[in-house]
Each structure stands twice: as structure tokens, then as C-alpha cells.
Design a protein around this motif. Structure first.
Motif, PDB file in Angstrom:
ATOM      1  N   PHE A   6       0.860  -1.213  -0.040  1.00 21.93           N
ATOM      2  CA  PHE A   6      -0.063  -0.083   0.050  1.00 21.93           C
ATOM      3  C   PHE A   6       0.949   1.308  -0.120  1.00 21.93           C
ATOM      4  N   THR A   7       0.463   2.239  -0.786  1.00 24.33           N
ATOM      5  CA  THR A   7       1.179   3.479  -0.647  1.00 24.33           C
ATOM      6  C   THR A   7       0.024   4.697  -0.421  1.00 24.33           C
ATOM      7  N   ARG A   8       0.557   5.533   0.383  1.00 22.24           N
ATOM      8  CA  ARG A   8      -0.299   6.607   0.713  1.00 22.24           C
ATOM      9  C   ARG A   8       0.254   8.039   0.066  1.00 22.24           C
ATOM     10  N   HIS A   9      -0.847   8.738  -0.594  1.00 15.17           N
ATOM     11  CA  HIS A   9      -0.348   9.961  -1.196  1.00 15.17           C
ATOM     12  C   HIS A   9      -1.139  11.014  -0.720  1.00 15.17           C
ATOM     13  N   GLU A  10      -0.759  12.317  -0.586  1.00 14.99           N
ATOM     14  CA  GLU A  10      -1.525  13.587  -0.079  1.00 14.99           C
ATOM     15  C   GLU A  10      -1.406  14.536  -1.105  1.00 14.99           C
ATOM     16  N   MET A  57      -6.616  15.794   2.024  1.00 14.66           N
ATOM     17  CA  MET A  57      -7.029  14.722   1.061  1.00 14.66           C
ATOM     18  C   MET A  57      -5.900  13.560   1.062  1.00 14.66           C
ATOM     19  N   ARG A  58      -6.435  12.412   1.183  1.00 17.03           N
ATOM     20  CA  ARG A  58      -5.548  11.264   1.233  1.00 17.03           C
ATOM     21  C   ARG A  58      -6.011  10.250   0.158  1.00 17.03           C
ATOM     22  N   LEU A  59      -5.063   9.762  -0.398  1.00 18.04           N
ATOM     23  CA  LEU A  59      -5.202   8.574  -1.510  1.00 18.04           C
ATOM     24  C   LEU A  59      -4.338   7.386  -0.895  1.00 18.04           C
ATOM     25  N   VAL A  60      -5.089   6.264  -1.080  1.00 19.55           N
ATOM     26  CA  VAL A  60      -4.099   4.899  -0.806  1.00 19.55           C
ATOM     27  C   VAL A  60      -4.337   4.240  -1.964  1.00 19.55           C
ATOM     28  N   ILE A  61      -3.218   3.728  -2.665  1.00 17.11           N
ATOM     29  CA  ILE A  61      -3.451   2.568  -3.501  1.00 17.11           C
ATOM     30  C   ILE A  61      -2.861   1.172  -3.065  1.00 17.11           C
ATOM     31  N   ALA A  62      -3.680   0.209  -3.455  1.00 17.24           N
ATOM     32  CA  ALA A  62      -3.051  -1.194  -3.095  1.00 17.24           C
ATOM     33  C   ALA A  62      -2.388  -1.660  -4.451  1.00 17.24           C
ATOM     34  N   TRP A  63      -1.221  -2.267  -4.293  1.00 18.53           N
ATOM     35  CA  TRP A  63      -0.242  -2.647  -5.562  1.00 18.53           C
ATOM     36  C   TRP A  63       0.027  -4.336  -5.396  1.00 18.53           C
ATOM     37  N   ASP A  64      -0.303  -4.993  -6.471  1.00 20.86           N
ATOM     38  CA  ASP A  64       0.273  -6.296  -6.429  1.00 20.86           C
ATOM     39  C   ASP A  64       1.324  -6.202  -7.548  1.00 20.86           C
ATOM     40  N   GLY A  65       2.734  -6.104  -6.961  1.00 25.76           N
ATOM     41  CA  GLY A  65       3.634  -5.897  -7.885  1.00 25.76           C
ATOM     42  C   GLY A  65       3.539  -4.445  -8.338  1.00 25.76           C
ATOM     43  N   ASP A  66       3.585  -4.436  -9.730  1.00 24.55           N
ATOM     44  CA  ASP A  66       3.593  -2.770 -10.213  1.00 24.55           C
ATOM     45  C   ASP A  66       2.177  -2.555 -10.806  1.00 24.55           C
ATOM     46  N   GLU A  67       1.259  -3.429 -10.601  1.00 21.95           N
ATOM     47  CA  GLU A  67      -0.247  -3.438 -10.926  1.00 21.95           C
ATOM     48  C   GLU A  67      -1.117  -2.754  -9.654  1.00 21.95           C
ATOM     49  N   ALA A  68      -1.875  -1.689 -10.005  1.00 17.78           N
ATOM     50  CA  ALA A  68      -2.818  -1.134  -9.029  1.00 17.78           C
ATOM     51  C   ALA A  68      -4.076  -2.047  -9.090  1.00 17.78           C
ATOM     52  N   VAL A  69      -4.423  -2.499  -7.885  1.00 16.66           N
ATOM     53  CA  VAL A  69      -5.384  -3.470  -7.699  1.00 16.66           C
ATOM     54  C   VAL A  69      -6.319  -2.918  -6.834  1.00 16.66           C
ATOM     55  N   GLY A  70      -6.389  -1.711  -6.580  1.00 17.12           N
ATOM     56  CA  GLY A  70      -7.473  -0.958  -5.789  1.00 17.12           C
ATOM     57  C   GLY A  70      -6.966   0.182  -5.030  1.00 17.12           C
ATOM     58  N   VAL A 121      -7.870  -6.973   0.675  1.00 16.13           N
ATOM     59  CA  VAL A 121      -7.239  -5.853   0.210  1.00 16.13           C
ATOM     60  C   VAL A 121      -8.241  -4.460   0.737  1.00 16.13           C
ATOM     61  N   ALA A 122      -9.568  -4.580   0.596  1.00 14.21           N
ATOM     62  CA  ALA A 122     -10.287  -3.587   0.915  1.00 14.21           C
ATOM     63  C   ALA A 122     -10.242  -3.073   2.439  1.00 14.21           C
ATOM     64  N   ALA A 123     -10.153  -4.235   3.096  1.00 18.22           N
ATOM     65  CA  ALA A 123      -9.790  -4.051   4.744  1.00 18.22           C
ATOM     66  C   ALA A 123      -8.243  -3.194   4.913  1.00 18.22           C
ATOM     67  N   GLY A 124      -7.356  -3.590   4.079  1.00 18.81           N
ATOM     68  CA  GLY A 124      -6.053  -2.916   4.134  1.00 18.81           C
ATOM     69  C   GLY A 124      -6.101  -1.724   3.796  1.00 18.81           C
ATOM     70  N   LEU A 125      -6.744  -1.306   2.489  1.00 17.99           N
ATOM     71  CA  LEU A 125      -7.057   0.100   2.058  1.00 17.99           C
ATOM     72  C   LEU A 125      -7.822   0.948   3.042  1.00 17.99           C
ATOM     73  N   HIS A 126      -8.630   0.455   3.582  1.00 17.87           N
ATOM     74  CA  HIS A 126      -9.533   1.233   4.699  1.00 17.87           C
ATOM     75  C   HIS A 126      -8.463   1.471   5.722  1.00 17.87           C
ATOM     76  N   ALA A 127      -7.840   0.576   6.415  1.00 17.76           N
ATOM     77  CA  ALA A 127      -6.785   0.626   7.479  1.00 17.76           C
ATOM     78  C   ALA A 127      -5.682   1.611   7.355  1.00 17.76           C
ATOM     79  N   HIS A 128      -5.143   1.791   5.914  1.00 13.37           N
ATOM     80  CA  HIS A 128      -4.173   2.644   5.597  1.00 13.37           C
ATOM     81  C   HIS A 128      -4.846   3.888   5.434  1.00 13.37           C
ATOM     82  N   LEU A 129      -5.898   4.095   4.816  1.00 13.79           N
ATOM     83  CA  LEU A 129      -6.551   5.388   4.681  1.00 13.79           C
ATOM     84  C   LEU A 129      -6.826   6.297   6.029  1.00 13.79           C
ATOM     85  N   LEU A 130      -7.110   5.280   7.178  1.00  7.23           N
ATOM     86  CA  LEU A 130      -7.614   6.065   8.389  1.00  7.23           C
ATOM     87  C   LEU A 130      -6.467   6.057   9.282  1.00  7.23           C
TER      88      LEU A 130
END
Length: 185
Positions: A6-10, A57-70, A121-130
């Protein structure tokens, strides 16, 4: 969820990430109940660019290797927000609807590509966002159609509750508005 990162961006960094997750957006929102096409995607791109200028504003992207999956993103509601006024079937007190730019964080999008669903993945995205968020509550909307039941079930499991039905703009579909109270920090 092995191999997912997961990567977080603002702010400006989040604005620069649009191309990284846009294919995931297009894939997820082409599915029922959304059925979005090129015009809808173009509208999303325009709205996203506006959203990236919102405070915190926060964005979190889930990655599987170099592919954004969520991805997921959100921001704090501003004092002049219409978020609570869009609810059709409930009357909230003025105190409940009061916003100060730090009280309520709204999750605008949370989406996972089909091949990566039901893997945490969704739970991970949610946790990283918050993570580290200093807010009283988090709010989001979800479509009421049966196709959205897995998302609604996840939100309920994460501690959200439905507080009303939102109609955010004239031609918009209806959404269930959900809220999760956060523990005091």
C-alpha cells in the motif's frame, strides 16, 4: 493478501497518482450497479482533480507488484458541506451536522478490482486510509442495490452504521449514508 503493498499520497502527490489507478477505477465502475462508461470516467477525472485540492485529502493505492489492484481516497468535510443535508429520510440535529474541517472524514471512493476481492485488500486500504487520522467520525456512501451487498457487509463489520439515504445531486442515484464513530485520540 500476500504480496499486496500500500502507498499513501496526499495533496499534489495524490493528484499525480491518477494514472496509476485509473484503469482500476474503469474496471470496477463498469460493473453493476454502476455501468459507467467513458463519459462517467471523464467526469470522475475532473472531480478527482478538484478533490485533491481539499484539506487533508488522502489517497491509498493497493499494489500487486507494479499493478494497481485497488484504491481509496477521502478528505475532511468543510464547514459549508452539503453532505448531511443530502440525506432524504432522516432529520439530523444542527449539532450533528456541524463541521469544522476536522470533525468528519468522508471516504469518497473505495474500490478493489474483481480478481483481488475477498483477499483483505479492501480492509487494508481502509486501514491505511484512516491510519493516524484525527477525526471524530468517518462517513461514506454505498449503493443500496444487491450488487453492493459485499461492500455494505464489510462496512458493517468495520463498525459503520447506516444513518440515512443520500441523494447527493439532482441526477444522482440514491446511496446509503454510513458513519463510524472513531475513538477519541
Amino acid at each position: 493478501m500476500t504480496g499486496i503493498t500500500f502507498t499513501r499520497h496526499e495533496g499534489a502527490d495524490a493528484a499525480a497518482q491518477l494514472d496509476a489507478f485509473l484503469a482500476a477505477y474503469e474496471e470496477v465502475y463498469a460493473e453493476p450497479p454502476y455501468y459507467e462508461g467513458p463519459r462517467d470516467v471523464a467526469e470522475f477525472v475532473d472531480h478527482y482533480q478538484v478533490h485533491t485540492r481539499r484539506p487533508a485529502m488522502r489517497l491509498v493505492i493497493a499494489w500487486d507488484g507494479d499493478e494497481a489492484v485497488g484504491f481509496t481516497y477521502g478528505y475532511f468535510l468543510l464547514p459549508e458541506t452539503r453532505w448531511w443535508h443530502n440525506l432524504q429520510d432522516v432529520t439530523l440535529s444542527e449539532e450533528y451536522m456541524r463541521e469544522d474541517g476536522h470533525r468528519s472524514f468522508a471516504i469518497i471512493e473505495l474500490a478493489v478490482r474483481k480478481a483481488w476481492r475477498r483477499r483483505g485488500v479492501a480492509a487494508g486500504l481502509h486501514a491505511h486510509l484512516l491510519d493516524g487520522l484525527d477525526a471524530e467520525r468517518v462517513t461514506l456512501t454505498v449503493r443500496p442495490e444487491p450488487e453492493a451487498d459485499p461492500a455494505r457487509t464489510a462496512y458493517l463489520a468495520w463498525g459503520y452504521r447506516k444513518i440515512g439515504t443520500s441523494h447527493p445531486w439532482e441526477d444522482a442515484p440514491l446511496y446509503d449514508c454510513m458513519v463510524q464513530e472513531l475513538p477519541a485520540s
